[in-house]
Design an enzyme around this catalytic site. Structure first.
Site, short mmCIF file in Angstrom:
data_model
loop_
_atom_site.label_atom_id
_atom_site.label_comp_id
_atom_site.label_asym_id
_atom_site.label_seq_id
_atom_site.Cartn_x
_atom_site.Cartn_y
_atom_site.Cartn_z
N ASP A 253 1.77 3.97 2.86
CA ASP A 253 0.74 4.83 2.26
C ASP A 253 1.33 6.01 1.48
O ASP A 253 1.52 5.91 0.27
CB ASP A 253 -0.24 5.32 3.34
CG ASP A 253 -1.62 5.66 2.80
OD1 ASP A 253 -1.87 5.39 1.62
OD2 ASP A 253 -2.46 6.17 3.57
N ASP A 254 1.61 7.11 2.15
CA ASP A 254 2.19 8.31 1.51
C ASP A 254 3.37 8.78 2.36
O ASP A 254 3.28 9.80 3.06
CB ASP A 254 1.13 9.42 1.42
CG ASP A 254 -0.10 8.97 0.65
OD1 ASP A 254 -0.03 8.86 -0.58
OD2 ASP A 254 -1.13 8.70 1.31
N HIS B 256 -9.64 1.16 -1.29
CA HIS B 256 -9.56 1.79 0.03
C HIS B 256 -10.97 1.72 0.63
O HIS B 256 -11.95 2.13 -0.01
CB HIS B 256 -9.16 3.26 -0.08
CG HIS B 256 -7.69 3.48 -0.34
ND1 HIS B 256 -7.04 2.95 -1.41
CD2 HIS B 256 -6.77 4.20 0.36
CE1 HIS B 256 -5.76 3.32 -1.36
NE2 HIS B 256 -5.57 4.08 -0.30
N HIS C 178 0.86 -1.19 0.00
CA HIS C 178 0.00 0.00 0.00
C HIS C 178 0.89 1.23 0.00
O HIS C 178 1.32 1.71 1.05
CB HIS C 178 -0.92 -0.04 1.23
CG HIS C 178 -1.93 1.06 1.28
ND1 HIS C 178 -3.15 0.93 1.93
CD2 HIS C 178 -1.93 2.32 0.76
CE1 HIS C 178 -3.83 2.05 1.82
NE2 HIS C 178 -3.11 2.92 1.12
N HIS D 182 1.24 4.88 -2.37
CA HIS D 182 0.87 5.75 -3.51
C HIS D 182 2.15 6.40 -4.00
O HIS D 182 2.80 7.13 -3.23
CB HIS D 182 -0.12 6.82 -3.06
CG HIS D 182 -1.38 6.26 -2.48
ND1 HIS D 182 -2.54 6.11 -3.22
CD2 HIS D 182 -1.66 5.78 -1.25
CE1 HIS D 182 -3.48 5.58 -2.44
NE2 HIS D 182 -2.97 5.36 -1.24
N GLU E 221 -11.22 3.37 5.96
CA GLU E 221 -10.13 4.22 6.47
C GLU E 221 -10.78 5.24 7.40
O GLU E 221 -10.52 5.26 8.60
CB GLU E 221 -9.40 4.90 5.30
CG GLU E 221 -8.28 5.86 5.74
CD GLU E 221 -7.62 6.57 4.55
OE1 GLU E 221 -8.15 6.52 3.42
OE2 GLU E 221 -6.56 7.21 4.77
N1 ADE Z 1 -4.68 8.84 -1.83
C1 ADE Z 1 -3.43 8.91 -1.35
N2 ADE Z 1 -3.42 8.54 -0.06
C2 ADE Z 1 -4.69 8.20 0.27
C3 ADE Z 1 -5.31 7.71 1.43
N3 ADE Z 1 -4.64 7.49 2.57
N4 ADE Z 1 -6.63 7.48 1.40
C4 ADE Z 1 -7.34 7.70 0.28
N5 ADE Z 1 -6.79 8.13 -0.85
C5 ADE Z 1 -5.48 8.38 -0.86
ZN ZN Z 2 -3.76 4.75 0.51
#
Ligand code: ADE
Ligand code: ZN
Length: 333
Positions: A281-282, A200, A20, A22, A203
């Site tokens: 994630d990011d 997703h 996971h 991005h 969350e």
């Molecule tokens: N796009 C990038 N990060 C995300 C996240 N945590 N939740 C939903 N969309 C995303």
């Molecule tokens: Zn994500």
């Protein structure tokens, strides 16, 4: 060596998988600044420090606003190559041997960027990562759920020309108010074209979105899914069907899903026998790549070595690698 040092060492030296991530969320402020100059794109910040200082989020939407703004500096195939190559170098550093990454084509197409430049830049960097470091990878194309379903079909058509590079489709962006059933026709069309599906769900959104991702979008994995513990029947179903949940602890803290890491429900999910693992994630926005996520989470939740092992094993088990490759890596943990 105390237990914490032992676990930290284990995390660092063990081959890992990430499911996971991005790729646009791995855009570090330094590269954002460099690309803004290279492409003559104005950004709202005068320095790398100013960019970092702006990374204070109150929820998913407050993050997405900055995340899409950051993506504006990505224009050429070379930009997408450089972005992905930086992430590959992070994988090497963190001993990630397999990664499955998301990209968000719609956030680029709407700015006039060519689909082929996006996918080829990403793919070529991953290919180089394989030839230089042996790192394997898969690419998953995400649809932006805050947009309508209809325009997504055009994006799916682009993906058809790159079936050799894209293994599946996912669903991301603003969750609340954008239920999975909004994309039923699109995901059916993607499945007909043999794309695997993930989404997703849970969350910030309700357990119902996790149910619908399973039943309507036919997902192989749920991304995040931390809201599942609110629904016991859902937990039973996730366990029965062995559906993986790609949890991202530091992301959940930065986006205020939990108030602090000590209160994250990952350990509860693990103890219930759910197939969970840790992901970043990011990472450029949330303060850490995979090892940092694993180390900080182990510390905060007091995970023991066996629990950390299960998390790392779950990541390989839940990947889209073939069975031989999965077993090969599992034998090394
Ligand atoms: N796009 C990038 N990060 C995300 C996240 N945590 N939740 C939903 N969309 C995303
Ligand atoms: Zn994500």
């Amino acid at each position: 060596m105390n237990n914490l040092d032992l676990i930290t060492n284990f995390i660092k030296k063990t081959p890992k998988s990430e499911l996971h991530l991005h790729i646009e969320g791995s855009l570090e402020p330094e590269l954002m600044f460099k690309l803004s100059k290279r492409n003559k794109i104005d950004i709202a910040f005068n320095s790398v420090d100013e960019i970092r200082a702006a990374y204070n989020f109150s929820n998913l939407d407050s993050f997405l606003k900055i995340y899409y703004e950051g993506s504006n500096v990505l224009i050429t195939e070379e930009d997408f190559f450089d972005l992905t190559w930086e992430y590959v170098l992070r994988c090497k550093k963190d001993n990630i041997v397999h990664t499955e990454i998301f990209f968000d084509p719609q956030s680029h197409l709407e700015r006039g960027v060519k689909f082929d430049d996006v996918i080829n830049g990403i793919h070529n960097a991953l290919k180089k990562g394989h030839s230089e470091f042996g790192i394997t990878s898969k690419i998953i194309m995400c649809f932006l759920r805050h947009l309508d379903e209809e325009p997504c079909f055009k994006v799916l058509n682009h993906a058809l020309r790159h079936k050799d590079k894209i293994i599946g489709v996912g669903l991301d962006s603003s969750e609340k108010g954008n239920p999975p059933k909004k994309f039923e026709r699109l995901f059916n069309a993607a499945i007909k074209e043999n794309f695997l599906t993930v989404a997703h769900a849970g969350e910030e959104g309700p357990p119902e979105y996790i149910w619908d991702s399973i039943n309507i979008l036919k997902v192989k994995r749920i991304d995040h899914g931390v809201q599942c513990l609110k629904d016991e029947k859902l937990v039973e179903t996730l366990k029965e069907k062995n559906i993986p949940l790609t949890v991202c602890p530091l992301s959940n803290i930065k986006l205020c899903v939990f108030d602090k890491l000590e209160n994250h429900n990952l350990k509860k999910m693990l103890n219930k026998g759910l197939r969970v693992m840790v992901n970043s994630d990011d990472p450029a926005y949330f303060g850490g790549y995979l090892n940092t996520n694993l180390i900080e989470t182990s510390k905060a939740l007091n995970l023991d070595l066996d629990e950390v092992k299960v998390l790392i094993q779950n990541s390989f088990k839940s990947s889209f690698l073939d069975e031989n490759s999965k077993n090969n890596w599992l034998s090394k943990i």
